[in-house]
Design an enzyme around this catalytic site. Structure first.
Site, PDB file in Angstrom:
ATOM      1  N   CYS A   1       1.751  20.496 -21.512  1.00 58.00           N
ATOM      2  CA  CYS A   1       0.393  20.879 -22.205  1.00 58.00           C
ATOM      3  C   CYS A   1      -0.068  22.104 -21.230  1.00 58.00           C
ATOM      4  O   CYS A   1      -1.205  22.657 -21.784  1.00 58.00           O
ATOM      5  CB  CYS A   1      -0.322  19.860 -22.420  1.00 58.00           C
ATOM      6  SG  CYS A   1      -1.411  19.278 -20.826  1.00 58.00           S
TER       7      CYS A   1
ATOM      8  N   CYS B   1      -3.744  16.008 -20.031  1.00 55.77           N
ATOM      9  CA  CYS B   1      -3.533  15.251 -20.915  1.00 55.77           C
ATOM     10  C   CYS B   1      -3.434  13.914 -20.422  1.00 55.77           C
ATOM     11  O   CYS B   1      -3.364  12.785 -21.372  1.00 55.77           O
ATOM     12  CB  CYS B   1      -2.511  15.568 -21.947  1.00 55.77           C
ATOM     13  SG  CYS B   1      -0.901  15.557 -21.048  1.00 55.77           S
TER      14      CYS B   1
ATOM     15  N   SER C   1      -2.395  -1.093   9.474  1.00 52.75           N
ATOM     16  CA  SER C   1      -3.155  -1.174  10.439  1.00 52.75           C
ATOM     17  C   SER C   1      -4.569  -1.851   9.849  1.00 52.75           C
ATOM     18  O   SER C   1      -5.693  -1.841  10.529  1.00 52.75           O
ATOM     19  CB  SER C   1      -3.775   0.394  10.685  1.00 52.75           C
ATOM     20  OG  SER C   1      -4.278   1.063   9.710  1.00 52.75           O
TER      21      SER C   1
ATOM     22  N   HIS D   1      -1.569   1.437  -4.257  1.00 50.34           N
ATOM     23  CA  HIS D   1      -1.594   3.009  -4.046  1.00 50.34           C
ATOM     24  C   HIS D   1      -0.971   3.864  -5.156  1.00 50.34           C
ATOM     25  O   HIS D   1      -0.745   5.046  -4.745  1.00 50.34           O
ATOM     26  CB  HIS D   1      -1.846   3.045  -2.604  1.00 50.34           C
ATOM     27  CG  HIS D   1      -3.203   2.385  -1.771  1.00 50.34           C
ATOM     28  ND1 HIS D   1      -2.882   2.358  -0.511  1.00 50.34           N
ATOM     29  CD2 HIS D   1      -3.828   1.824  -2.155  1.00 50.34           C
ATOM     30  CE1 HIS D   1      -3.877   1.581  -0.091  1.00 50.34           C
ATOM     31  NE2 HIS D   1      -4.592   1.286  -1.019  1.00 50.34           N
TER      32      HIS D   1
ATOM     33  N   CYS E   1      -0.544  14.042 -15.497  1.00 52.92           N
ATOM     34  CA  CYS E   1      -1.318  15.352 -15.812  1.00 52.92           C
ATOM     35  C   CYS E   1      -2.703  15.273 -15.725  1.00 52.92           C
ATOM     36  O   CYS E   1      -3.186  14.339 -16.462  1.00 52.92           O
ATOM     37  CB  CYS E   1      -0.720  15.850 -17.121  1.00 52.92           C
ATOM     38  SG  CYS E   1      -1.674  17.375 -17.985  1.00 52.92           S
TER      39      CYS E   1
ATOM     40  N   GLN F   1       0.803  -1.056   0.086  1.00 56.08           N
ATOM     41  CA  GLN F   1      -0.058   0.017  -0.055  1.00 56.08           C
ATOM     42  C   GLN F   1       0.966   1.196   0.032  1.00 56.08           C
ATOM     43  O   GLN F   1       0.298   2.496  -0.181  1.00 56.08           O
ATOM     44  CB  GLN F   1      -1.013   0.198   1.361  1.00 56.08           C
ATOM     45  CG  GLN F   1      -1.795  -1.163   1.272  1.00 56.08           C
ATOM     46  CD  GLN F   1      -2.551  -1.015   2.803  1.00 56.08           C
ATOM     47  OE1 GLN F   1      -3.533  -0.527   3.172  1.00 56.08           O
ATOM     48  NE2 GLN F   1      -1.899  -1.741   3.598  1.00 56.08           N
ATOM     49  N   ASN F   2       2.011   1.028   0.209  1.00 55.67           N
ATOM     50  CA  ASN F   2       3.093   2.132   0.444  1.00 55.67           C
ATOM     51  C   ASN F   2       3.391   2.767  -1.173  1.00 55.67           C
ATOM     52  O   ASN F   2       3.451   1.847  -2.152  1.00 55.67           O
ATOM     53  CB  ASN F   2       4.384   1.820   0.789  1.00 55.67           C
ATOM     54  CG  ASN F   2       4.325   1.427   2.221  1.00 55.67           C
ATOM     55  OD1 ASN F   2       2.983   1.486   3.031  1.00 55.67           O
ATOM     56  ND2 ASN F   2       4.962   0.547   2.789  1.00 55.67           N
ATOM     57  N   VAL F   3       3.898   4.151  -1.177  1.00 52.80           N
ATOM     58  CA  VAL F   3       4.018   4.745  -2.314  1.00 52.80           C
ATOM     59  C   VAL F   3       5.385   5.169  -2.472  1.00 52.80           C
ATOM     60  O   VAL F   3       5.781   5.698  -3.400  1.00 52.80           O
ATOM     61  CB  VAL F   3       2.930   5.756  -2.716  1.00 52.80           C
ATOM     62  CG1 VAL F   3       1.558   5.445  -2.561  1.00 52.80           C
ATOM     63  CG2 VAL F   3       3.275   6.905  -1.502  1.00 52.80           C
TER      64      VAL F   3
END
Ligand code: BV8
Ligand code: ZN
Length: 243
Positions: free
Chosen positions: A154, A134, A193, A123, A131, A105-107
């Protein structure tokens, strides 16, 4: 704990198929604050307030200040003994022809830095920018970001490539995580958790499919009642002894 650890270690050595779900707790010993523990994530905001498309639409600069602060922390962090132990378990299971899937779940990308290979990021990834105009996605590891909020060529606003509350999980990653949980003989839930869904539901998927469940966490979780093993403490201390 010794006895429990011993029987889990033996079971892992016999297992042909293992799935792992990690949460913010496995990165705590790398100095990354967890979402719900002490030293909470940021000033007096709760993740539920900032990690949402509504918060970003309302105040993209505030949300980016939070992510830029976290990117700065993560850039200085090292993968810890818990991350490294999981990368070792994956290699050990590959050597005996078994299957191993790490669902996180960690980014923060610390599992990648620890050498894990088969990682399902439910996640998203804090080092990806997307973006809102676009849809273009780019990897960006610049800390701190010069202009907040960053803009796409853009002209559209760039957002962090993560899944916010109320947003669907990436289909491919979710599908692979469910499949791994269904096939697992042993499911390890580490440093989570287990309150955020659908990720936490993977424990139910695994148990219903006949897996044995091990929980490694610093405090009790809602799945302890279903767990075959409960190891309470720090992942960075327990996992190297276990694996
Ligand atoms: C969705 C990415 C639908 C961004 C995150 C009411 C009831 C039930 C569910 C809901 C509800 N209302 C809304 C929902 C759904 C909602 C949800 O589950 N809410 C919860 C809070 C109730 N879920 C969603 O919105 C998901 N999307 O459902 O979409 C949909 C479907 C189709 C179409 C449209 C929509 C999206 C959820 C993803 C949100 N994004 N993060 C970012 O990181 O910035 S969630 C965020 O919390 C992190 O990803 C984190 O992973 C996650 C869970 O937290 P944990 O990882 O578990 O961390 P936590 O701090 O909570 O716990 C750490 C644990 O470690 C603690 O127990 C601690 O004791 C322990 N620990 C600490 N140190 C150590 C340790 N353990 C071991 N060693 C240590 N050293
Ligand atoms: Zn664009």
């Amino acid at each position: 704990m010794g006895e429990i650890l011993e029987t889990l270690r033996e079971a892992l050595q016999q297992a042909k198929s293992v799935a792992v779900l990690t949460g913010a707790g496995i990165s705590a010993e790398s100095g990354i604050p967890t979402f719900r523990g002490p030293g909470g994530l940021w000033r007096n905001y709760s993740p539920q307030e900032l990690a949402t498309p509504e918060a970003f639409a309302r105040d993209p600069r505030l949300v980016w200040e939070w992510y830029d602060w976290r990117r700065g922390l993560i850039a200085k962090a090292q993968a810890n003994a818990g991350h490294l132990a999981l990368a070792g378990l994956e290699r050990q299971i590959a050597q005996v022809g078994g299957r191993f899937t790490l669902v996180t779940q960690n980014v923060d990308g610390l599992h990648d830095r620890a050498g894990s290979r088969n990682i399902r990021k439910l996640h998203g990834d804090i080092w990806l920018l997307r973006c809102v105009g676009c849809g273009r996605e780019e990897r960006n590891e610049q800390v701190p970001l010069t202009a907040l909020p960053p803009r796409c060529t853009c002209g559209g606003l760039l957002r962090p490539g993560v899944v916010w509350f109320g947003e669907p999980l990436p289909l491919e990653e979710w599908g692979r995580a469910v499949q791994a949980s269904r096939n697992a003989e042993i499911f390890l839930a580490i440093g989570t958790s287990a309150v955020v869904y659908p990720a936490a539901g993977l424990m139910e998927v695994a148990k219903e499919a006949g897996a044995r469940l091990a929980v490694v966490n610093a405090e009790p979780t809602p799945f302890d009642a279903d767990a075959d093993w409960i190891l309470t403490g720090r992942a960075g201390e327990i996992l190297p002894r276990l694996l």
